[in-house]
Design an enzyme around this catalytic site. Sequence first.
Site, mmCIF file in Angstrom:
data_model
loop_
_atom_site.group_PDB
_atom_site.id
_atom_site.type_symbol
_atom_site.label_atom_id
_atom_site.label_comp_id
_atom_site.label_asym_id
_atom_site.label_seq_id
_atom_site.Cartn_x
_atom_site.Cartn_y
_atom_site.Cartn_z
ATOM 1 N N VAL A 141 22.245 9.402 -6.518
ATOM 2 C CA VAL A 141 23.450 10.191 -6.243
ATOM 3 C C VAL A 141 23.654 10.365 -4.744
ATOM 4 O O VAL A 141 22.688 10.413 -3.974
ATOM 5 C CB VAL A 141 23.357 11.573 -6.940
ATOM 6 C CG1 VAL A 141 22.160 12.352 -6.422
ATOM 7 C CG2 VAL A 141 24.634 12.383 -6.763
ATOM 8 N N CYS A 142 24.921 10.437 -4.338
ATOM 9 C CA CYS A 142 25.272 10.767 -2.955
ATOM 10 C C CYS A 142 26.438 11.746 -2.998
ATOM 11 O O CYS A 142 26.637 12.439 -3.998
ATOM 12 C CB CYS A 142 25.624 9.502 -2.159
ATOM 13 S SG CYS A 142 27.131 8.680 -2.706
ATOM 14 N N GLY A 143 27.213 11.816 -1.936
ATOM 15 C CA GLY A 143 28.308 12.769 -1.904
ATOM 16 C C GLY A 143 29.515 12.344 -2.713
ATOM 17 O O GLY A 143 30.075 13.111 -3.482
ATOM 18 N N PHE A 170 28.322 13.934 -5.914
ATOM 19 C CA PHE A 170 28.358 15.397 -6.003
ATOM 20 C C PHE A 170 29.770 15.960 -5.810
ATOM 21 O O PHE A 170 30.033 17.100 -6.189
ATOM 22 C CB PHE A 170 27.420 16.011 -4.962
ATOM 23 C CG PHE A 170 25.962 15.917 -5.317
ATOM 24 C CD1 PHE A 170 25.528 16.178 -6.609
ATOM 25 C CD2 PHE A 170 25.017 15.578 -4.355
ATOM 26 C CE1 PHE A 170 24.183 16.102 -6.937
ATOM 27 C CE2 PHE A 170 23.666 15.504 -4.671
ATOM 28 C CZ PHE A 170 23.250 15.763 -5.973
#
Length: 214
Positions: A141-143, A170
Amino acid sequence: MTVLLPQLNHIHKLPVVLNRRLRQSYRLPVISAVSGKELILSGKVRAVEPKEANAVVASEGYILLDVRPAWEREKARVKGSLHVPLFVEDPDNGPITLLKKWIHLGYIGLWTGQRFTMINDEFALRVVEAVPDKESKVLVVCGEGLRSLAAVSKLHGEGYKSLGWLTGGFNRVSEGDFPEIEGTEELRFATIGGVSFYLLKLLVLLPSFGQKSR
């Protein structure tokens, strides 16, 4: 299920291509992201919606791998998640890099608060050290989902075959999707910085001011 993949056309493009080295430095992450997109569409990497992410981690044994830069993670993070950044701040202060930093600051940095970064050459090594069993289930996961696509591509190339990707990153997480959050901001706002961050805060506060004035 329809998978919403991040669009590559939102990446900031420089108005003038100064030289081949500069052009290549901005192209590398895009190439990796395309490869990650193909892995998602082929079904080799599992696309996980934000609403089901916590259950996937808690019930199915996935390790949540956060690949955001350290300054984004400091704002908000999922408790117990593993952190290995795909990008790190570029410490080089040579003439070409300084020029790129000035361009970045003028077109991207002031508005978004994003720092000038470079690929973390030790990314795959650090993940292997933390998760040596390549049969392990890893949810990346990243932004906003683009950097995690590039990370998925790298990890798949390293031999990890049970990979997941959080769709939209996210930024698409709602309150309660992850029950234990650490940090001072909401997960979905941790990527935002610079002028954009203050405008967002203003928009959040405006409804409250409107209700008080009635």
